[in-house]
Design a protein around this motif. Structure first.
Motif, PDB file in Angstrom:
ATOM      1  N   VAL A 327      47.689 -12.787 -72.372  1.00 29.17           N
ATOM      2  CA  VAL A 327      47.472 -14.489 -72.052  1.00 29.17           C
ATOM      3  C   VAL A 327      48.865 -14.930 -71.533  1.00 29.17           C
ATOM      4  CG1 VAL A 327      47.191 -16.573 -73.262  1.00 29.17           C
ATOM      5  CG2 VAL A 327      45.875 -14.552 -73.927  1.00 29.17           C
ATOM      6  N   LYS A 328      49.748 -14.831 -71.835  1.00 27.04           N
ATOM      7  CA  LYS A 328      50.856 -15.623 -71.618  1.00 27.04           C
ATOM      8  C   LYS A 328      51.945 -14.924 -70.391  1.00 27.04           C
ATOM      9  CE  LYS A 328      52.091 -15.664 -75.980  1.00 27.04           C
ATOM     10  NZ  LYS A 328      50.825 -14.936 -76.670  1.00 27.04           N
TER      11      LYS A 328
ATOM     12  N   LEU B  79      54.404 -20.924 -67.602  1.00 30.09           N
ATOM     13  CA  LEU B  79      53.388 -20.504 -67.024  1.00 30.09           C
ATOM     14  C   LEU B  79      53.419 -19.307 -65.782  1.00 30.09           C
ATOM     15  CD1 LEU B  79      51.380 -23.799 -66.915  1.00 30.09           C
ATOM     16  CD2 LEU B  79      50.604 -21.827 -67.963  1.00 30.09           C
ATOM     17  N   ALA B  82      52.072 -16.089 -66.395  1.00 27.89           N
ATOM     18  CA  ALA B  82      50.863 -15.957 -66.777  1.00 27.89           C
ATOM     19  C   ALA B  82      49.787 -15.207 -66.023  1.00 27.89           C
ATOM     20  CB  ALA B  82      50.229 -17.428 -67.204  1.00 27.89           C
ATOM     21  N   ALA B  85      46.235 -18.676 -64.798  1.00 29.95           N
ATOM     22  CA  ALA B  85      46.473 -20.195 -65.336  1.00 29.95           C
ATOM     23  C   ALA B  85      45.936 -21.013 -64.399  1.00 29.95           C
ATOM     24  CB  ALA B  85      48.070 -20.608 -65.068  1.00 29.95           C
ATOM     25  N   TYR B  90      47.239 -21.885 -69.653  1.00 31.83           N
ATOM     26  CA  TYR B  90      46.679 -20.511 -69.518  1.00 31.83           C
ATOM     27  C   TYR B  90      45.259 -20.437 -69.351  1.00 31.83           C
ATOM     28  CZ  TYR B  90      51.414 -19.690 -71.476  1.00 31.83           C
ATOM     29  OH  TYR B  90      52.810 -19.605 -71.820  1.00 31.83           O
TER      30      TYR B  90
END
Lengths: 493, 97
Positions: A327-328, B79, B82, B85, B90
């Protein structure tokens, strides 16, 4: 000028005296890299352009008094689990193949302020889980003494770089021996500082209660000078300790006469290779001749150190590595149906075998129904191990142990049996469990021509004692051969 | 004798660890874990009766500081890495079906 033989401190001194330029020091390292790197693979990333640009800056800074430290102008390599802003930091894992940190680790800031020059990022076992650097997702690193052997791990790239002259200094990290063991296998010096001495801010976590960043160098003085630069309180790491006695370099001089050294006799029993044992016993004699008092004592918890360590380290690893979920940051699995499938595919495809093994073991020992039997039991065992070390330090200034039961294994042998590989960490893991400082210094060479290291262990915050002991031993031992001094060509591969 | 690692245990561990292994990998994982657990079983012979579990070597104490903002808006930096995004957030697969 033939200056690849210089230590980091000698190089910095010559730079200060205008005998060598900062640029020449950097160029020499890149020459060595060009010559050796195709065979050794110590680095995952090399910053040639940046390093030359930085060298010019540092050259100016030294001239105008911005950089006055002991190691200003010295090229250094960084283990790839330490974040550098704008530079790929992979932990030698596929899951972080494209990760570019947006901030610097605290140690990187400290190196910058001290005028060191970062050369590149070094190879390691994936997420520092391994003892050979073979679990890297980006290929093995080879031992500069004999390329058919591993450099040790997990800081194998950092240690191979220093041993081959591809860097004057390096930073590694040590969770269960990951600086001390590869330093031994590569015939160089490395320190695991007291827990909390060096900020972990920006170090990608493996087992947070055990991890410490530490210096890797050609000798004790180089390591002491580097430790002095990276140590110090940092508000950004809540386990960082406020301590004042950080002038390690000054503490190097002195003798070991009258100092009391203890050797746990259980460390010399089964599994210790004869060559390593001989070199170790010879070290005891050398220290005795210097006026040290060396005694054997019993460490009854010895056989419980590895079980306790692997339970605790795996438990913390399973928790720390939960953050890699696609996700990050980092890798995200290619095809997935829904959120949970995305998590699972990401992690299954992104992590290597050894990392998965430890995450699974950690998840198991923390799971409902087994938490008390395994994890709590390991924490109680840790308390008993610490008690035995506390008792030992009431009697002794420094404890002595081999760094590992054998010298560097051949490439390809260790990963066949993970449990056997874990057992090789017998002399190093307790130091992390108890937060103690430890240093490895070369003390011999086995019949196969591979180096052997001795480990000196101190009480918490007693780095100065082990540094003094190590330096004194080094002087009594005399010059130690190094692969970079012979300027070996690695033609066997 | 330590806990026998059966298929159900491995299934459960895979759920906890968020990993999906194929049958062959599961078999290997079971064998590996069994071997390691048989070994760590050694701890059972050690009498830890009076010992308190030791998690922090220098004692458990909280490190408090004033809650003062010291950094600027780091949205872009956060971000940056990510995998996906969108609109400064996210992006993940649909979570409520």
């Amino acid at each position: 000028m033939d200056f690849e033989k210089l230590t980091a401190l000698q190089l910095a001194e010559k730079i200060k005296q205008n005998q060598i330029s900062v640029l020449d020091g950097v160029k020499q390292v890149f020459d060595q890299i060009q010559k050796n790197e195709p065979k050794l693979h110590a680095y995952l990333d090399i910053y040639k352009k940046d390093a030359y640009a930085r060298a010019k800056q540092v050259e100016k800074g030294i001239a105008d008094g911005t950089y006055t430290g002991l190691l200003a102008g010295v090229p250094i390599a960084i283990k790839d689990n330490i974040c550098i802003k704008g530079k790929k930091t992979t932990c030698a894992s596929k899951i972080l193949e494209n990760f570019i940190p947006q901030y610097d680790a605290e140690v990187i800031k400290r190196l910058d302020s001290a005028g060191l020059i970062i050369i590149g990022k070094t190879n390691m076992d994936e997420f520092a889980m391994g003892s050979t650097t073979e679990t890297s997702a980006y290929g093995v690193t080879r031992n500069p003494w004999n390329p058919e052997h591993v450099p040790g791990g997990s800081s194998g790239g950092s240690c191979a770089a220093v041993a081959s002259g591809e860097a004057y200094l390096a930073l590694g990290s040590d969770t269960g021996g990951s600086i001390r063991q590869p330093s031994s296998y590569c015939g160089i010096t490395g320190i695991k500082p007291t827990y909390g001495t060096v900020s972990r801010y920006g170090l990608i976590a493996y087992a947070s209660s055990l991890d410490q960043i530490g210096p890797v160098g050609k000798d004790t003085a180089d390591c002491a000078a580097l430790l002095e630069i990276i140590a110090g309180h940092d508000r950004k790491d809540s386990t960082s300790i406020e301590r004042q006695d950080l002038d390690f370099f000054k503490s190097l001089n002195g003798s070991v006469a009258g100092m009391k050294f203890g050797v746990p006799k259980e460390y010399l029993s089964e599994g210790l290779e004869p060559d390593v044992k001989d070199a170790f016993m010879e070290t005891l004699k050398t220290l005795t001749r210097q006026g040290a008092i060396v005694e054997f004592f019993s460490m009854k918890t010895t056989e419980y150190m590895i079980p306790a360590y692997y339970i605790i380290a795996s438990a913390e690893a399973s928790s720390n590595l939960e953050r890699f979920d696609g996700v990050k940051y980092g890798y995200r699995g290619a095809d997935y149906e829904g959120l949970h499938d995305m998590y699972k595919k990401t992690r299954t495809e992104g992590f290597g075998e050894e990392v998965k093994r430890r995450i699974m073991l950690g998840s198991f020992v923390l799971s409902s129904g087994y938490y008390d039997a395994y994890y709590q039991k390991a924490l109680k065992t840790k308390a008993l191990i610490k008690k035995e070390f506390d008792q030992a330090f009431r009697k002794y200034d420094v404890l002595l142990a081999p760094a590992a039961p054998y010298t560097a294994p051949k490439i390809g042998e260790s990963l066949k049996n993970p449990l056997a590989m874990y057992l090789g960490d017998i002399y190093t893991v307790a130091v992390n469990l108890c937060g103690l400082p430890g240093i490895t210094v070369p003390c011999g060479i086995d019949q196969g021509g591979l180096p052997i290291g001795v480990q000196m262990i101190g009480e918490c915050f007693m780095e100065k004692k082990i540094l003094r002991a190590a330096k004194c031993y080094e002087m009594a031992r005399g010059a130690f051969p190094s692969p970079w001094k012979e300027a070996k060509e690695y033609e066997t591969i | 004798m330590s806990k026998m690692i059966d298929e159900e245990t491995i299934e459960n561990v895979c759920i906890l660890a968020k990993l999906s292994l194929n049958e062959e990998e599961k078999k290997k994982a079971r064998e590996d874990m069994q071997r390691i657990l048989d070994y760590v079983e050694k701890l059972e012979e050690l009498d830890t009766g009076n010992a308190e579990p030791l998690s922090h070597i220098f004692g458990d104490k909280n490190v408090f500081r004033e809650d003062i903002v010291t950094n600027d808006d780091a949205r872009e930096a956060m971000l940056f890495n990510a995998p996906r995004a969108k609109e400064w957030q996210y992006q993940v697969p649909k979570t409520i079906l």
